[in-house]
Scaffold this active site. Sequence first.
Site, PDB file in Angstrom:
ATOM      1  N   LYS A 157      14.973   0.562   3.177  1.00  8.14           N
ATOM      2  CA  LYS A 157      14.252   0.997   1.975  1.00  8.14           C
ATOM      3  C   LYS A 157      14.200   2.529   1.888  1.00  8.14           C
ATOM      4  O   LYS A 157      14.406   3.121   0.822  1.00  8.14           O
ATOM      5  CB  LYS A 157      12.830   0.427   1.992  1.00  8.14           C
ATOM      6  N   LEU A 210       0.856  -1.191   0.000  1.00 14.17           N
ATOM      7  CA  LEU A 210       0.000   0.000   0.000  1.00 14.17           C
ATOM      8  C   LEU A 210       0.890   1.237   0.000  1.00 14.17           C
ATOM      9  O   LEU A 210       2.105   1.128   0.164  1.00 14.17           O
ATOM     10  CB  LEU A 210      -0.909  -0.049   1.236  1.00 14.17           C
ATOM     11  N   LYS A 225       7.601  10.863  -0.211  1.00 12.49           N
ATOM     12  CA  LYS A 225       7.278  10.185   1.056  1.00 12.49           C
ATOM     13  C   LYS A 225       8.490   9.436   1.593  1.00 12.49           C
ATOM     14  O   LYS A 225       8.839   9.527   2.774  1.00 12.49           O
ATOM     15  CB  LYS A 225       6.091   9.236   0.801  1.00 12.49           C
TER      16      LYS A 225
HETATM   17  P1  NDP Z   1       0.072   2.534  -6.504  1.00 14.95           P
HETATM   18  O1  NDP Z   1      -0.380   3.928  -6.270  1.00 14.95           O
HETATM   19  O2  NDP Z   1       0.214   2.027  -7.901  1.00 14.95           O
HETATM   20  O3  NDP Z   1      -0.958   1.544  -5.761  1.00 14.95           O
HETATM   21  C1  NDP Z   1      -1.393   1.809  -4.466  1.00 14.95           C
HETATM   22  C2  NDP Z   1      -2.286   0.674  -3.995  1.00 14.95           C
HETATM   23  O4  NDP Z   1      -2.740   0.982  -2.680  1.00 14.95           O
HETATM   24  C3  NDP Z   1      -3.547   0.496  -4.857  1.00 14.95           C
HETATM   25  O5  NDP Z   1      -3.887  -0.874  -4.840  1.00 14.95           O
HETATM   26  C4  NDP Z   1      -4.568   1.323  -4.097  1.00 14.95           C
HETATM   27  O6  NDP Z   1      -5.906   0.912  -4.323  1.00 14.95           O
HETATM   28  C5  NDP Z   1      -4.178   1.002  -2.674  1.00 14.95           C
HETATM   29  N1  NDP Z   1      -4.664   1.990  -1.712  1.00 14.95           N
HETATM   30  C6  NDP Z   1      -4.396   3.314  -1.685  1.00 14.95           C
HETATM   31  N2  NDP Z   1      -4.998   3.905  -0.615  1.00 14.95           N
HETATM   32  C7  NDP Z   1      -5.674   2.911   0.014  1.00 14.95           C
HETATM   33  C8  NDP Z   1      -6.491   2.876   1.179  1.00 14.95           C
HETATM   34  N3  NDP Z   1      -6.738   3.974   1.923  1.00 14.95           N
HETATM   35  N4  NDP Z   1      -7.035   1.687   1.541  1.00 14.95           N
HETATM   36  C9  NDP Z   1      -6.797   0.574   0.809  1.00 14.95           C
HETATM   37  N5  NDP Z   1      -6.025   0.538  -0.292  1.00 14.95           N
HETATM   38  C10 NDP Z   1      -5.468   1.695  -0.675  1.00 14.95           C
HETATM   39  O7  NDP Z   1       1.417   2.339  -5.680  1.00 14.95           O
HETATM   40  P2  NDP Z   1       2.667   1.406  -5.984  1.00 14.95           P
HETATM   41  O8  NDP Z   1       2.210   0.030  -6.262  1.00 14.95           O
HETATM   42  O9  NDP Z   1       3.566   2.109  -6.935  1.00 14.95           O
HETATM   43  O10 NDP Z   1       3.405   1.479  -4.552  1.00 14.95           O
HETATM   44  C11 NDP Z   1       2.987   0.689  -3.449  1.00 14.95           C
HETATM   45  C12 NDP Z   1       4.116   0.709  -2.426  1.00 14.95           C
HETATM   46  O11 NDP Z   1       5.286   0.148  -3.005  1.00 14.95           O
HETATM   47  C13 NDP Z   1       4.482   2.121  -1.954  1.00 14.95           C
HETATM   48  O12 NDP Z   1       4.837   2.092  -0.609  1.00 14.95           O
HETATM   49  C14 NDP Z   1       5.689   2.461  -2.833  1.00 14.95           C
HETATM   50  O13 NDP Z   1       6.504   3.454  -2.221  1.00 14.95           O
HETATM   51  C15 NDP Z   1       6.349   1.098  -2.964  1.00 14.95           C
HETATM   52  N6  NDP Z   1       7.194   0.892  -4.134  1.00 14.95           N
HETATM   53  C16 NDP Z   1       6.820   1.282  -5.396  1.00 14.95           C
HETATM   54  C17 NDP Z   1       7.635   1.030  -6.481  1.00 14.95           C
HETATM   55  C18 NDP Z   1       7.259   1.437  -7.878  1.00 14.95           C
HETATM   56  O14 NDP Z   1       8.143   1.378  -8.777  1.00 14.95           O
HETATM   57  N7  NDP Z   1       6.012   1.812  -8.178  1.00 14.95           N
HETATM   58  C19 NDP Z   1       8.939   0.352  -6.321  1.00 14.95           C
HETATM   59  C20 NDP Z   1       9.200  -0.082  -4.964  1.00 14.95           C
HETATM   60  C21 NDP Z   1       8.374   0.208  -3.930  1.00 14.95           C
HETATM   61  P3  NDP Z   1      -6.795   1.529  -5.529  1.00 14.95           P
HETATM   62  O15 NDP Z   1      -6.507   0.660  -6.715  1.00 14.95           O
HETATM   63  O16 NDP Z   1      -8.178   1.420  -5.051  1.00 14.95           O
HETATM   64  O17 NDP Z   1      -6.347   2.949  -5.729  1.00 14.95           O
END
Ligand code: NDP
Length: 293
Positions: free
Chosen positions: A169, A67, A238
């Site tokens: 991280k 998340l 963040k």
């Molecule tokens: P995204 O924005 O693509 O996805 C976020 C996810 O969290 C979605 O499934 C979203 O659901 C869900 N979400 C958001 N708010 C809520 C809430 N209040 N309750 C429940 N579900 C929620 O993010 P990423 O996949 O890019 O990133 C996820 C994590 O991984 C973060 O901590 C990021 O820093 C980390 N990360 C990201 C990388 C990247 O390259 N993208 C690489 C390494 C780490 P919905 O579909 O409904 O919006």
Amino acid sequence: MITTAFLGLGAMGFPMAAHLARAAVPGDRTLVWNRTFSKAQAHAAQYGTQAASLEEVAQADFIFSCLPTSAEVDELIARLRAHLKSGAWWIDCTSGHPAAAPRQATELAALGVRFIDAPVSGGVAGAGEGRLTVMLGGPEADVAAVLPRLAFAGKAVRVGDTGAGFAVKAMNNALLAATLWATGESLAVLARSGVELGAALEVINASSGRSNASENLIAQRVLTRQFPPTFALGLLAKDAGIALDMVQAVGGSAPLLAQTAGLVRGAAHLIGAKQDHTAALKLIEQMNGVELK
Ligand code: NDP
């Protein structure tokens, strides 16, 4: 029969959960849950997973989450807690806050659930290819028990006790932010000097100034003007902010990290938190009156 659940099918979670499904043996179940439930249904259609309710995922043996921040993980722990199964594991792959992890671990331990912080690096491409680097925080035996479950990992390392995974991280991404920003500044100055940036990057990438930003991000995303949205600038801000919290928590002196956090946060405000992290360089372009192309 083992049930694995994945919560949060975002840019990272969607392909990570697919690897868990591929690794399942006959009889095992892979459940997926997402706030926007249609994504869970799309995942089930594509990978043969099962789109499930929160009550159903709470009964899983292994619960993975990915998340935006630890705050959303807290929300889900609160919503699931009445239904969780004693003896289960919660493996949080969010880039979370090291201060949140011990609290989350204690809260879950009271329910008989063991918490491991297991954030990942490698981006959307690494998630798709199942070669993410996973940094784990938790007791040695607990980490050893979950290692075989990390079907999306190319490398997995225990970096310390609960919260250490989140800490490493945050610092990794502070380094990403610092090298991305510094390389952007250097290229803006070179552009103003009339140097061709493709040639400059070719040389930097064969020299001591190279980094992941110079090798894998700037030529591909910035010079092409594509800025493909795979990792949001707001999420990088963040992470740099978490690194800054850590500096303050230990009474450290890290002015470069502090400045990086401020710059990336400013870029998120001015360029847009939902833009790809490489779009931070658009602010450097404005500051220098050049386009990096
Ligand atoms: P995204 O924005 O693509 O996805 C976020 C996810 O969290 C979605 O499934 C979203 O659901 C869900 N979400 C958001 N708010 C809520 C809430 N209040 N309750 C429940 N579900 C929620 O993010 P990423 O996949 O890019 O990133 C996820 C994590 O991984 C973060 O901590 C990021 O820093 C980390 N990360 C990201 C990388 C990247 O390259 N993208 C690489 C390494 C780490 P919905 O579909 O409904 O919006």
